[in-house]
Design an enzyme around this catalytic site. Sequence first.
Site, mmCIF file in Angstrom:
data_model
loop_
_atom_site.group_PDB
_atom_site.id
_atom_site.type_symbol
_atom_site.label_atom_id
_atom_site.label_comp_id
_atom_site.label_asym_id
_atom_site.label_seq_id
_atom_site.Cartn_x
_atom_site.Cartn_y
_atom_site.Cartn_z
ATOM 1 N N GLY A 12 -25.188 3.407 27.982
ATOM 2 C CA GLY A 12 -23.854 3.603 28.539
ATOM 3 C C GLY A 12 -23.472 5.070 28.509
ATOM 4 N N ILE A 14 -22.351 7.031 25.983
ATOM 5 C CA ILE A 14 -22.944 7.841 24.901
ATOM 6 C C ILE A 14 -24.457 7.882 25.067
ATOM 7 C CG2 ILE A 14 -23.178 8.182 22.398
ATOM 8 C CD1 ILE A 14 -20.568 6.724 21.982
ATOM 9 N N ARG A 89 -10.865 -0.427 16.499
ATOM 10 C CA ARG A 89 -12.311 -0.527 16.312
ATOM 11 C C ARG A 89 -12.661 -1.892 15.732
ATOM 12 N NH1 ARG A 89 -11.518 4.794 14.482
ATOM 13 N NH2 ARG A 89 -12.483 6.330 15.840
ATOM 14 N N ASN A 96 -19.628 -6.896 18.685
ATOM 15 C CA ASN A 96 -20.708 -5.956 18.380
ATOM 16 C C ASN A 96 -21.618 -6.433 17.246
ATOM 17 O OD1 ASN A 96 -19.979 -4.397 20.494
ATOM 18 N ND2 ASN A 96 -18.962 -2.792 19.314
ATOM 19 N N ILE A 119 -24.247 4.315 16.030
ATOM 20 C CA ILE A 119 -22.971 4.887 16.484
ATOM 21 C C ILE A 119 -21.981 3.781 16.866
ATOM 22 C CG2 ILE A 119 -21.889 6.430 18.200
ATOM 23 C CD1 ILE A 119 -24.347 8.111 18.301
ATOM 24 N N ARG A 152 -14.121 17.161 14.883
ATOM 25 C CA ARG A 152 -12.739 17.102 15.414
ATOM 26 C C ARG A 152 -11.782 17.875 14.507
ATOM 27 N NH1 ARG A 152 -13.229 10.725 17.060
ATOM 28 N NH2 ARG A 152 -13.826 11.101 19.227
ATOM 29 N N HIS A 176 -15.026 5.224 9.035
ATOM 30 C CA HIS A 176 -14.686 5.803 10.339
ATOM 31 C C HIS A 176 -13.585 4.938 10.938
ATOM 32 C CE1 HIS A 176 -15.183 7.938 14.036
ATOM 33 N NE2 HIS A 176 -15.629 6.911 14.704
HETATM 34 N N1 APR Z 1 -28.459 -4.571 23.732
HETATM 35 C C1 APR Z 1 -28.530 -3.363 24.347
HETATM 36 N N2 APR Z 1 -27.512 -2.801 25.014
HETATM 37 C C2 APR Z 1 -26.359 -3.479 25.068
HETATM 38 C C3 APR Z 1 -26.192 -4.743 24.450
HETATM 39 C C4 APR Z 1 -27.302 -5.291 23.770
HETATM 40 N N3 APR Z 1 -27.240 -6.479 23.162
HETATM 41 N N4 APR Z 1 -24.916 -5.152 24.675
HETATM 42 C C5 APR Z 1 -24.311 -4.183 25.385
HETATM 43 N N5 APR Z 1 -25.182 -3.166 25.627
HETATM 44 C C6 APR Z 1 -24.974 -1.931 26.382
HETATM 45 C C7 APR Z 1 -24.062 -2.085 27.587
HETATM 46 O O1 APR Z 1 -24.770 -2.677 28.683
HETATM 47 C C8 APR Z 1 -23.670 -0.638 27.854
HETATM 48 O O2 APR Z 1 -24.535 -0.011 28.779
HETATM 49 O O3 APR Z 1 -24.336 -0.963 25.584
HETATM 50 C C9 APR Z 1 -23.820 0.028 26.478
HETATM 51 C C10 APR Z 1 -22.522 0.563 25.914
HETATM 52 O O4 APR Z 1 -22.115 1.597 26.723
HETATM 53 P P1 APR Z 1 -20.578 1.965 27.004
HETATM 54 O O5 APR Z 1 -19.832 0.726 27.289
HETATM 55 O O6 APR Z 1 -20.559 3.071 28.003
HETATM 56 O O7 APR Z 1 -20.060 2.472 25.583
HETATM 57 P P2 APR Z 1 -20.211 3.925 24.904
HETATM 58 O O8 APR Z 1 -19.041 4.762 25.285
HETATM 59 O O9 APR Z 1 -21.573 4.445 25.144
HETATM 60 O O10 APR Z 1 -20.005 3.529 23.358
HETATM 61 C C11 APR Z 1 -20.916 2.688 22.702
HETATM 62 O O11 APR Z 1 -20.371 3.528 20.520
HETATM 63 O O12 APR Z 1 -18.628 4.894 19.767
HETATM 64 C C12 APR Z 1 -19.097 3.602 19.914
HETATM 65 O O13 APR Z 1 -17.048 2.392 20.118
HETATM 66 C C13 APR Z 1 -18.198 2.802 20.800
HETATM 67 O O14 APR Z 1 -19.171 0.745 20.123
HETATM 68 C C14 APR Z 1 -19.117 1.675 21.169
HETATM 69 C C15 APR Z 1 -20.469 2.361 21.295
#
Ligand code: APR
Length: 320
Positions: A12, A14, A89, A96, A119, A152, A176
């Site tokens: 995603g 990050i 969170r 999660n 993370i 930060r 956190h």
């Molecule tokens: N296995 C692999 N990837 C997964 C799974 C899984 N079971 N479930 C979800 N994902 C993927 C999603 O498809 C998505 O591409 O995790 C990715 C998360 O990306 P974003 O929604 O863009 O989130 P992001 O901003 O990257 O943050 C990820 O880090 O800081 C923390 O709170 C935040 O928990 C969140 C995580």
Amino acid sequence: MARKKIALIGAGNIGGTLAHLAALKGLGDIVLFDVAEGIPQGKALDLSQCGPVEGFDSTITGSNDYADIAGADVIIVTAGVARKPGMSRDDLLGINLKVMKAVGEGIKANAPGAFVICITNPLDAMVWALREFSGLPHHMVVGMAGVLDSSRFSHFLADEFKVSVKDVTSFVLGGHGDTMVPVIQYSTVSGIPVPDLIAMGMSTQEKIDAIVKRTRGGGGEIVALLKTGSAYYAPATSGIAMAEAYLYDQKRVLPAAAYVSGEYGLDDLYVGVPVVMGAGGVEKIVEIKLDDEAKGNLQVSVDAVKELIVACKGIDGSLN
Ligand code: APR
């Protein structure tokens, strides 16, 4: 020597930023893994096409198959759901936790020798659960929060004192979350502690209190502005700093969510503490002296983390 292998679980915001930074810094070959089909492949192709411009040779591959993370040296986990406005969170816990189970099992089966940086939020509970599900040694599984939180804090302090960020070091301990503990007596400008800087008239206690409050709410401030996701540039940068500490055996002293067994009088949980990070993973937990106020605040934070761990055990019986 073969290139190192960096596996990024979650492609995603990050995950994509981590891949970009890892390639630009030449950390090794990169595998972007995600359950969403097409996303890791598309991002990997886009990122690979930076190579000719930037001059990096790292391969970047997208995958939906855990077999492709086999032999990874470092794994950074961002899989899961990010916070939406109004969501704490902790609301993320149930969703999660299931993701951590799948990821932990994938790591256990394919890359049990990796250094794993988590993370995904709520961080302290998720890194604990990920370690349980993966079965890896505790010193090889760590959570990224303190580097981001203290970055930060340092940014706001540099802005307040009107000095270079290079000369600011700051410490944030605890979980956190809104109960994190920015420690002002160990936060300095070129070695001068913040309380001394206040005494020198360079700021006021009220302004520093406001900065502490803003640091605690640092993630939420960005969520409220973005409206469609949470912070990703600084979280990715912070994760990469930890990967570098391990890959290059830097022995950096960094705040990280680490497993404590006796340190700070705490047992059997992950919480933000200063650690020495090098080729051995978390090589040492540094026990700094805290004043009574910081000790009390740390306890509040630890209690919040413990509550989340109890909640995880309630959701998934295999964690008991
Ligand atoms: N296995 C692999 N990837 C997964 C799974 C899984 N079971 N479930 C979800 N994902 C993927 C999603 O498809 C998505 O591409 O995790 C990715 C998360 O990306 P974003 O929604 O863009 O989130 P992001 O901003 O990257 O943050 C990820 O880090 O800081 C923390 O709170 C935040 O928990 C969140 C995580």
